[in-house]
Design a protein around this motif. Structure first.
Motif, PDB file in Angstrom:
ATOM      1  N   LEU A  80       0.826  -1.199   0.000  1.00  0.00           N
ATOM      2  CA  LEU A  80       0.000   0.000   0.000  1.00  0.00           C
ATOM      3  C   LEU A  80       0.863   1.253   0.000  1.00  0.00           C
ATOM      4  N   THR A  81       0.363   2.301  -0.628  1.00  0.00           N
ATOM      5  CA  THR A  81       1.051   3.592  -0.672  1.00  0.00           C
ATOM      6  C   THR A  81       0.925   4.284   0.668  1.00  0.00           C
ATOM      7  N   SER A  82       2.025   4.790   1.202  1.00  0.00           N
ATOM      8  CA  SER A  82       2.016   5.474   2.499  1.00  0.00           C
ATOM      9  C   SER A  82       1.293   6.810   2.384  1.00  0.00           C
ATOM     10  N   LEU A  83       0.226   6.981   3.154  1.00  0.00           N
ATOM     11  CA  LEU A  83      -0.504   8.251   3.152  1.00  0.00           C
ATOM     12  C   LEU A  83       0.345   9.362   3.758  1.00  0.00           C
ATOM     13  N   TYR A  84       1.153   9.023   4.763  1.00  0.00           N
ATOM     14  CA  TYR A  84       2.001  10.032   5.400  1.00  0.00           C
ATOM     15  C   TYR A  84       2.959  10.627   4.381  1.00  0.00           C
ATOM     16  N   GLU A  85       3.600   9.773   3.593  1.00  0.00           N
ATOM     17  CA  GLU A  85       4.521  10.265   2.575  1.00  0.00           C
ATOM     18  C   GLU A  85       3.780  10.944   1.426  1.00  0.00           C
ATOM     19  N   PHE A  86       2.599  10.438   1.130  1.00  0.00           N
ATOM     20  CA  PHE A  86       1.820  11.007   0.021  1.00  0.00           C
ATOM     21  C   PHE A  86       1.538  12.482   0.256  1.00  0.00           C
ATOM     22  N   PHE A  87       1.240  12.856   1.511  1.00  0.00           N
ATOM     23  CA  PHE A  87       0.887  14.244   1.814  1.00  0.00           C
ATOM     24  C   PHE A  87       2.075  15.086   2.257  1.00  0.00           C
ATOM     25  N   GLU A 100       2.348  18.004  12.805  1.00  0.00           N
ATOM     26  CA  GLU A 100       3.599  17.258  12.677  1.00  0.00           C
ATOM     27  C   GLU A 100       3.940  17.002  11.212  1.00  0.00           C
ATOM     28  N   LEU A 101       2.934  16.646  10.443  1.00  0.00           N
ATOM     29  CA  LEU A 101       3.146  16.330   9.035  1.00  0.00           C
ATOM     30  C   LEU A 101       3.589  17.555   8.259  1.00  0.00           C
ATOM     31  N   ARG A 102       2.980  18.723   8.540  1.00  0.00           N
ATOM     32  CA  ARG A 102       3.325  19.929   7.789  1.00  0.00           C
ATOM     33  C   ARG A 102       4.741  20.413   8.102  1.00  0.00           C
ATOM     34  N   LYS A 103       5.199  20.153   9.328  1.00  0.00           N
ATOM     35  CA  LYS A 103       6.574  20.527   9.664  1.00  0.00           C
ATOM     36  C   LYS A 103       7.583  19.716   8.866  1.00  0.00           C
ATOM     37  N   GLN A 104       7.243  18.451   8.587  1.00  0.00           N
ATOM     38  CA  GLN A 104       8.147  17.577   7.854  1.00  0.00           C
ATOM     39  C   GLN A 104       7.914  17.643   6.335  1.00  0.00           C
ATOM     40  N   SER A 105       6.906  18.430   5.929  1.00  0.00           N
ATOM     41  CA  SER A 105       6.540  18.449   4.519  1.00  0.00           C
ATOM     42  C   SER A 105       7.625  19.082   3.664  1.00  0.00           C
ATOM     43  N   ASP A 106       7.807  18.559   2.455  1.00  0.00           N
ATOM     44  CA  ASP A 106       8.700  19.161   1.464  1.00  0.00           C
ATOM     45  C   ASP A 106       8.034  20.328   0.742  1.00  0.00           C
ATOM     46  N   ILE A 107       6.778  20.586   1.035  1.00  0.00           N
ATOM     47  CA  ILE A 107       6.024  21.621   0.322  1.00  0.00           C
ATOM     48  C   ILE A 107       6.179  22.947   1.062  1.00  0.00           C
ATOM     49  N   LEU A 122      -6.791   2.201  13.424  1.00  0.00           N
ATOM     50  CA  LEU A 122      -6.270   3.154  12.454  1.00  0.00           C
ATOM     51  C   LEU A 122      -6.201   4.560  13.048  1.00  0.00           C
ATOM     52  N   ILE A 123      -5.288   5.371  12.536  1.00  0.00           N
ATOM     53  CA  ILE A 123      -5.091   6.735  13.028  1.00  0.00           C
ATOM     54  C   ILE A 123      -5.557   7.709  11.949  1.00  0.00           C
ATOM     55  N   LEU A 124      -6.391   8.664  12.338  1.00  0.00           N
ATOM     56  CA  LEU A 124      -6.833   9.702  11.401  1.00  0.00           C
ATOM     57  C   LEU A 124      -5.636  10.590  11.069  1.00  0.00           C
ATOM     58  N   LEU A 125      -5.300  10.675   9.786  1.00  0.00           N
ATOM     59  CA  LEU A 125      -4.113  11.415   9.371  1.00  0.00           C
ATOM     60  C   LEU A 125      -4.179  12.876   9.789  1.00  0.00           C
ATOM     61  N   GLU A 126      -5.374  13.435   9.867  1.00  0.00           N
ATOM     62  CA  GLU A 126      -5.525  14.837  10.242  1.00  0.00           C
ATOM     63  C   GLU A 126      -5.054  15.098  11.673  1.00  0.00           C
ATOM     64  N   ASP A 127      -5.044  14.061  12.532  1.00  0.00           N
ATOM     65  CA  ASP A 127      -4.542  14.233  13.896  1.00  0.00           C
ATOM     66  C   ASP A 127      -3.046  14.526  13.907  1.00  0.00           C
ATOM     67  N   LYS A 128      -2.361  14.180  12.812  1.00  0.00           N
ATOM     68  CA  LYS A 128      -0.926  14.422  12.674  1.00  0.00           C
ATOM     69  C   LYS A 128      -0.650  15.631  11.796  1.00  0.00           C
ATOM     70  N   GLU A 170       0.452  16.721  -7.864  1.00  0.00           N
ATOM     71  CA  GLU A 170       0.321  16.262  -9.240  1.00  0.00           C
ATOM     72  C   GLU A 170      -0.587  15.035  -9.272  1.00  0.00           C
ATOM     73  N   THR A 171      -1.192  14.804 -10.425  1.00  0.00           N
ATOM     74  CA  THR A 171      -1.985  13.589 -10.589  1.00  0.00           C
ATOM     75  C   THR A 171      -1.040  12.402 -10.682  1.00  0.00           C
ATOM     76  N   LYS A 172      -1.235  11.417  -9.818  1.00  0.00           N
ATOM     77  CA  LYS A 172      -0.326  10.281  -9.791  1.00  0.00           C
ATOM     78  C   LYS A 172      -1.103   9.013  -9.454  1.00  0.00           C
ATOM     79  N   GLU A 173      -0.380   7.899  -9.309  1.00  0.00           N
ATOM     80  CA  GLU A 173      -1.001   6.626  -8.982  1.00  0.00           C
ATOM     81  C   GLU A 173      -0.768   6.287  -7.520  1.00  0.00           C
ATOM     82  N   GLY A 174      -1.566   5.337  -7.013  1.00  0.00           N
ATOM     83  CA  GLY A 174      -1.383   4.881  -5.649  1.00  0.00           C
ATOM     84  C   GLY A 174      -2.212   3.638  -5.386  1.00  0.00           C
TER      85      GLY A 174
END
Length: 604
Positions: A4-11, A121-128, A112-118, A18-22
């Motif tokens: 499965l594609t990692s949602l954490y890395e995806f965001f 943390e996720l935005r700090k590590q984001s490449d965007i 399962l963990i709701l990604l929005e709870d992170k 970009e439009t991509k596969e997963g």
């Protein structure tokens, strides 16, 4: 199970935009009612650790409605998937296009963990990177006092201007699941301001089409908002639109394919994009061009139903004078017919209405795009410009340059088949019935053919039953392009449509007859061209000759034919049912029957 594609890395990757596969796992799916006949679907997508909400794009949602193939535990490979980040609400979502199902019964982890709870943390590590929408170079220059330029100043390296308004969303991804969105789009069409007045009050409105690289959506403003934005929004300019509302598109009034439309109100913020922001990445117009020869066999969507619009590219070969048409309600419309051709050697008439019809002045030989035309099949195929349609002169398209070169070299002297002018050619096509496509009448009735939103055509072999001899013809206008019913005023026959009075009128068939086969029977309507083929006489010959009429009608009883039926849904006294029209008829050719039976026997 597939990886499965990692949602954490995806965001956290910039490529997420970009439009991509997963590859993802569906842990839940819910249907939300969109209107009386249509549902949208909200999916819960997981990678085994995290989960987010997702929605299906229009085409994928349509496929799911028809196949109903998704369920909890499905592992899918999404061929088209986009990240949707709503920064103001710290929300994540995904827009899924076409997909393949890898497995139907994959076990779903319950912890399962709701990604929005992170989110933080996720935005700090984001490449965007997140910046203001301003050029970094200009920002630094304005913040510091100017310095004298060195004698040999080295060129400053170019720094990327990063679009950082992450509330911007592609038009194709707009849906009621997002809030606080914004779009950057070009106004590709703007209507005139329309006013109305009735028992409930009066008001005004206008419509615009917003276009970006992913799609086009309709916007509407009423009353005060109409006054506020009607002068501000101009065709061809680019705007940033935010704080507007999305609602289900009313396809009766829109020619666009988007499921939603934008309602502009007094709180809506619209800002014009200027400078480099005006043209960058925003197309001028989007066409979905089809060749004219494909229209010959394309099914027609009835005028009272949404859809069926096409874009065509052609060269003008004839421009008729403008004339007026009066509707049954007594309202007068201006009309003009323009004939266009393309390199498929097909010609077709395009009908213009009202102001565009009166203002049309392009010469023969001009290449045009007719965008937003409705296809009609009355007395042959023709096109009619819709209120949201438009004609674009000499479009900047490779196909337009190629067509112009072909016309100058070859097309000027070519012979074209006009599929609009000849009712006879259209009737000939309907009478050419393929025996291998015939079905029994009980299939027509039991499977409720004709109860869909578009017309359906069926071929069958059967017999003529009873033909009603009451009101089997009508008095028609003698104007060749009209043929509407006329009124006998004593001194002549008056047509309310074209407002002309003729000394004589034409008689045209409106037959009602029963058709039967070994399995069932139906009643059908039959109009002039098919009636003449069946009876061998025109309606003028039978109108005042009851003896000949009775003889012909009786002689046709139980005669075998191949029939072609058009089935369309109609409403009678609040009840919907299929209405059948006989559009084609041919004699039984026993040589073809033997060949067909031999072919069936060889397949046993």
């Amino acid at each position: 199970m597939a990886e499965l594609t990692s949602l954490y890395e995806f965001f956290t990757k910039e490529s997420a935009y970009e439009t991509k596969e997963g590859t993802f796992l569906i842990s839940n799916i819910k249907a939300r009612k969109q209107n009386e006949t249509k549902k949208n679907f909200v999916l819960t997508i997981t990678d085994g650790t995290y989960y987010v909400k997702a929605f299906l794009k229009d085409e994928a949602a349509g496929n799911f409605r028809s196949s109903n193939d998704l369920k909890k535990g499905c592992c899918i490979k999404a061929k088209e998937v986009n990240a949707v980040i709503i920064a103001e609400r710290k929300k994540f979502s995904m827009a899924i296009g076409q997909y393949d199902i890898i497995d139907y019964n994959t076990e779903v982890n319950s912890d399962l963990i709701l990604l929005e709870d992170k989110y933080d943390e996720l935005r700090k590590q984001s490449d965007i990177p997140i910046y203001d929408m301003v050029d970094e170079k200009e920002h630094s220059a304005s913040a510091e006092s100017p310095k004298p330029q060195a004698h040999k100043a080295e060129p400053e390296p170019l720094r990327r201007k990063t679009p950082v308004d992450r509330s911007l969303i592609a038009i194709e991804l707009l849906s009621t699941y997002q809030n606080n969105w914004a779009i950057k789009a070009r106004v590709s069409f703007k209507s005139d301001v329309k006013t109305w007045s009735n028992q409930r009050g009066s008001g005004s409105l206008f419509n615009v089409h917003f276009l970006d690289e992913t799609g086009e959506i309709r916007g509407t403003a009423f009353n005060d908002a109409c006054t506020k934005f009607s002068e501000m929004l101009q065709e061809g300019k680019v705007y940033r639109v935010s704080k507007a509302r999305l609602r289900q598109a009313n396809q009766k009034f829109s020619t666009l394919k988007h499921s939603y439309e934008i309602q502009l109100d007094m709180d809506t913020v619209i800002e014009e994009c200027t400078g480099d922001d005006q043209d960058q990445s925003v197309p001028q117009v989007k066409y979905d061009l089809v060749k004219l020869d494909t229209l010959k066999n394309q099914e027609v969507v009835p005028n009272n139903q949404p859809g069926g619009e096409v874009d065509v590219l052609g060269v003008i070969t004839k421009v008729d004078d403008a004339f007026q048409i009066t509707s049954k309600a007594g309202k007068t419309y201006d009309r003009r017919n323009v004939t266009i051709v393309d390199d498929s050697k097909i010609a077709i008439n395009v009908g213009l209405w009202n102001k565009p019809a009166l203002d049309f002045s392009l010469p023969v030989g001009t290449v045009i795009v007719c965008k937003g035309c409705k296809l009609n099949d009355f007395r042959g195929k023709s096109l009619s410009m819709t209120p949201g349609g438009r004609i674009v002169e000499s479009p900047d398209l490779k196909a337009a340059f190629k067509l112009k070169g072909w016309y100058n070299e070859e097309g000027k002297h070519a012979t074209f088949e006009n599929i609009s002018e000849s009712a006879e050619s259209s009737q000939k096509a309907n009478n050419d019935i393929d025996v291998s496509t015939r079905v029994p009448l009980n299939k027509l009735v039991n499977e409720e053919i004709g109860m869909n939103d578009t017309a359906e055509y069926v071929n069958f072999k059967g017999y003529v039953g009873r033909i009603k001899d009451q009101s089997f013809y009508y008095d028609a206008c003698a104007t060749p392009d009209c043929l509407k019913k006329v009124v006998d005023i004593g001194s002549g026959y008056q047509c309310e449509k074209c407002e002309k009075t003729h000394e004589n009128c034409l008689k045209r068939y409106t037959l009602n007859m029963q058709l039967i086969d070994a399995y069932d029977s139906i009643w059908v309507s039959c109009f002039n061209e098919v009636g003449e083929t069946l009876l061998g006489h025109n309606a003028d010959e039978l109108a005042d000759n009851p003896e000949l009429t009775k003889k012909l009608f009786d002689n046709k009883n139980m005669e075998p034919y191949n029939f072609r039926i058009k089935a369309v849904k109609r409403e009678y006294n609040g009840i919907e049912r299929a209405n059948y029209t006989l559009v084609g008829i041919s004699q039984i050719e026993y040589g073809k029957e033997v060949d067909h039976l031999s072919e069936l026997l060889s397949q046993i």
